[in-house]
Motif scaffolding. Structure first.
Motif, PDB file in Angstrom:
ATOM      1  N   SER A 180     -15.614  21.613 -48.639  1.00 52.07           N
ATOM      2  CA  SER A 180     -14.375  22.274 -48.220  1.00 52.07           C
ATOM      3  C   SER A 180     -14.613  23.723 -47.816  1.00 52.07           C
ATOM      4  O   SER A 180     -13.675  24.504 -47.720  1.00 52.07           O
ATOM      5  CB  SER A 180     -13.365  22.249 -49.372  1.00 52.07           C
ATOM      6  OG  SER A 180     -13.126  20.927 -49.780  1.00 52.07           O
ATOM      7  N   PHE A 181     -15.858  24.087 -47.619  1.00 55.56           N
ATOM      8  CA  PHE A 181     -16.198  25.439 -47.191  1.00 55.56           C
ATOM      9  C   PHE A 181     -17.381  25.348 -46.229  1.00 55.56           C
ATOM     10  O   PHE A 181     -18.057  24.331 -46.151  1.00 55.56           O
ATOM     11  CB  PHE A 181     -16.522  26.338 -48.391  1.00 55.56           C
ATOM     12  CG  PHE A 181     -17.740  25.946 -49.179  1.00 55.56           C
ATOM     13  CD1 PHE A 181     -18.932  26.624 -49.019  1.00 55.56           C
ATOM     14  CD2 PHE A 181     -17.702  24.897 -50.097  1.00 55.56           C
ATOM     15  CE1 PHE A 181     -20.059  26.279 -49.747  1.00 55.56           C
ATOM     16  CE2 PHE A 181     -18.824  24.547 -50.832  1.00 55.56           C
ATOM     17  CZ  PHE A 181     -20.005  25.231 -50.655  1.00 55.56           C
ATOM     18  N   HIS A 182     -17.569  26.417 -45.486  1.00 57.16           N
ATOM     19  CA  HIS A 182     -18.689  26.468 -44.542  1.00 57.16           C
ATOM     20  C   HIS A 182     -19.250  27.879 -44.496  1.00 57.16           C
ATOM     21  O   HIS A 182     -18.565  28.842 -44.861  1.00 57.16           O
ATOM     22  CB  HIS A 182     -18.267  26.007 -43.145  1.00 57.16           C
ATOM     23  CG  HIS A 182     -17.374  26.972 -42.436  1.00 57.16           C
ATOM     24  ND1 HIS A 182     -16.025  27.041 -42.689  1.00 57.16           N
ATOM     25  CD2 HIS A 182     -17.631  27.908 -41.498  1.00 57.16           C
ATOM     26  CE1 HIS A 182     -15.492  27.986 -41.931  1.00 57.16           C
ATOM     27  NE2 HIS A 182     -16.447  28.530 -41.196  1.00 57.16           N
ATOM     28  N   LYS A 230     -16.604  30.645 -45.732  1.00 54.51           N
ATOM     29  CA  LYS A 230     -15.165  30.611 -45.520  1.00 54.51           C
ATOM     30  C   LYS A 230     -14.635  29.333 -46.150  1.00 54.51           C
ATOM     31  O   LYS A 230     -15.294  28.296 -46.105  1.00 54.51           O
ATOM     32  CB  LYS A 230     -14.844  30.653 -44.027  1.00 54.51           C
ATOM     33  CG  LYS A 230     -15.268  31.958 -43.388  1.00 54.51           C
ATOM     34  CD  LYS A 230     -14.881  32.030 -41.938  1.00 54.51           C
ATOM     35  CE  LYS A 230     -15.285  33.387 -41.374  1.00 54.51           C
ATOM     36  NZ  LYS A 230     -14.855  33.559 -40.002  1.00 54.51           N
ATOM     37  N   LYS A 231     -13.469  29.429 -46.739  1.00 52.65           N
ATOM     38  CA  LYS A 231     -12.867  28.291 -47.431  1.00 52.65           C
ATOM     39  C   LYS A 231     -12.154  27.384 -46.447  1.00 52.65           C
ATOM     40  O   LYS A 231     -10.933  27.257 -46.454  1.00 52.65           O
ATOM     41  CB  LYS A 231     -11.910  28.781 -48.516  1.00 52.65           C
ATOM     42  CG  LYS A 231     -12.579  29.555 -49.627  1.00 52.65           C
ATOM     43  CD  LYS A 231     -11.547  29.993 -50.647  1.00 52.65           C
ATOM     44  CE  LYS A 231     -12.151  30.800 -51.760  1.00 52.65           C
ATOM     45  NZ  LYS A 231     -11.158  31.160 -52.791  1.00 52.65           N
ATOM     46  N   SER A 232     -12.916  26.767 -45.589  1.00 58.41           N
ATOM     47  CA  SER A 232     -12.375  25.780 -44.659  1.00 58.41           C
ATOM     48  C   SER A 232     -13.493  24.813 -44.288  1.00 58.41           C
ATOM     49  O   SER A 232     -14.656  25.183 -44.261  1.00 58.41           O
ATOM     50  CB  SER A 232     -11.792  26.443 -43.408  1.00 58.41           C
ATOM     51  OG  SER A 232     -12.780  27.149 -42.699  1.00 58.41           O
ATOM     52  N   GLN A 233     -13.104  23.595 -44.045  1.00 61.97           N
ATOM     53  CA  GLN A 233     -14.059  22.543 -43.720  1.00 61.97           C
ATOM     54  C   GLN A 233     -14.361  22.546 -42.225  1.00 61.97           C
ATOM     55  O   GLN A 233     -13.510  22.910 -41.418  1.00 61.97           O
ATOM     56  CB  GLN A 233     -13.482  21.198 -44.133  1.00 61.97           C
ATOM     57  CG  GLN A 233     -14.463  20.058 -44.067  1.00 61.97           C
ATOM     58  CD  GLN A 233     -13.830  18.783 -44.586  1.00 61.97           C
ATOM     59  OE1 GLN A 233     -12.745  18.401 -44.164  1.00 61.97           O
ATOM     60  NE2 GLN A 233     -14.506  18.132 -45.512  1.00 61.97           N
ATOM     61  N   LYS A 234     -15.555  22.170 -41.872  1.00 61.62           N
ATOM     62  CA  LYS A 234     -15.956  22.018 -40.474  1.00 61.62           C
ATOM     63  C   LYS A 234     -16.346  20.559 -40.240  1.00 61.62           C
ATOM     64  O   LYS A 234     -16.894  19.913 -41.141  1.00 61.62           O
ATOM     65  CB  LYS A 234     -17.149  22.917 -40.136  1.00 61.62           C
ATOM     66  CG  LYS A 234     -16.818  24.389 -40.099  1.00 61.62           C
ATOM     67  CD  LYS A 234     -15.946  24.690 -38.912  1.00 61.62           C
ATOM     68  CE  LYS A 234     -15.686  26.174 -38.763  1.00 61.62           C
ATOM     69  NZ  LYS A 234     -14.791  26.460 -37.664  1.00 61.62           N
ATOM     70  N   ASP A 241     -20.400  31.117 -42.464  1.00 62.56           N
ATOM     71  CA  ASP A 241     -20.098  31.785 -41.206  1.00 62.56           C
ATOM     72  C   ASP A 241     -21.411  31.944 -40.431  1.00 62.56           C
ATOM     73  O   ASP A 241     -22.324  32.618 -40.910  1.00 62.56           O
ATOM     74  CB  ASP A 241     -19.486  33.148 -41.499  1.00 62.56           C
ATOM     75  CG  ASP A 241     -19.142  33.947 -40.264  1.00 62.56           C
ATOM     76  OD1 ASP A 241     -19.572  33.580 -39.149  1.00 62.56           O
ATOM     77  OD2 ASP A 241     -18.442  34.963 -40.417  1.00 62.56           O
TER      78      ASP A 241
END
Length: 135
Positions: free
Chosen positions: A79-81, A68-72, A83
């Motif tokens: 900038s991705f993680h 997913k294009k979001s940072q954790k 799932d």
């Protein structure tokens, strides 16, 4: 009857605790700078990752999954993680999902189309480096 109900509640509580286990692991790819940290929540996958790190698993040792294009917070350098519900381990995979971590980060805006279709990532050179114990 009351004893039976109490046992049932205890079993449900225990089941929720067991199924809520999570563990964090890191991997690198060739030419990669920072480790990529990912979370696992499936007890069997956690066991597999630990077996890879211990050397007990030598066949399916590479990491794959949908991203997913979001940072954790646990993976601050990217900038991705991945799932956690879509992660698995592999020995061989098709080329269309292979890329080095730095390349994915640099071309994230192009990902999930012709580049890494379906947001599926299977870096052939991925190598687990460690388990991370979060506080």
């Amino acid at each position: 009857m009351k004893l039976l109900l109490t046992l049932f509640v205890i079993l449900l509580t225990f089941s929720a605790i067991v199924s809520s286990e999570e563990a964090y692991f890191a991997f690198k790819t060739h030419g990669g700078g920072h480790d990529f940290v990912f979370k696992l929540t499936d007890p069997e996958k956690i066991k597999t990752a630990r077996n890879i790190l211990s050397g007990d698993e030598t066949e399916t040792t590479h990491v794959m999954g949908r991203f997913k294009k979001s940072q954790k917070p646990y993976n601050p350098h990217y900038s991705f993680h991945l799932d956690p519900d879509q992660i698995s381990f592999f020995q061989l995979a098709i080329e269309v999902c292979d890329a080095e971590l730095g390349y994915v980060e640099e071309h994230l805006d192009e990902a999930c189309g012709a580049f890494l279709p379906g947001c599926f990532y299977c870096p052939w050179s991925s190598k687990l480096t460690r388990e991370i114990h979060m506080k």
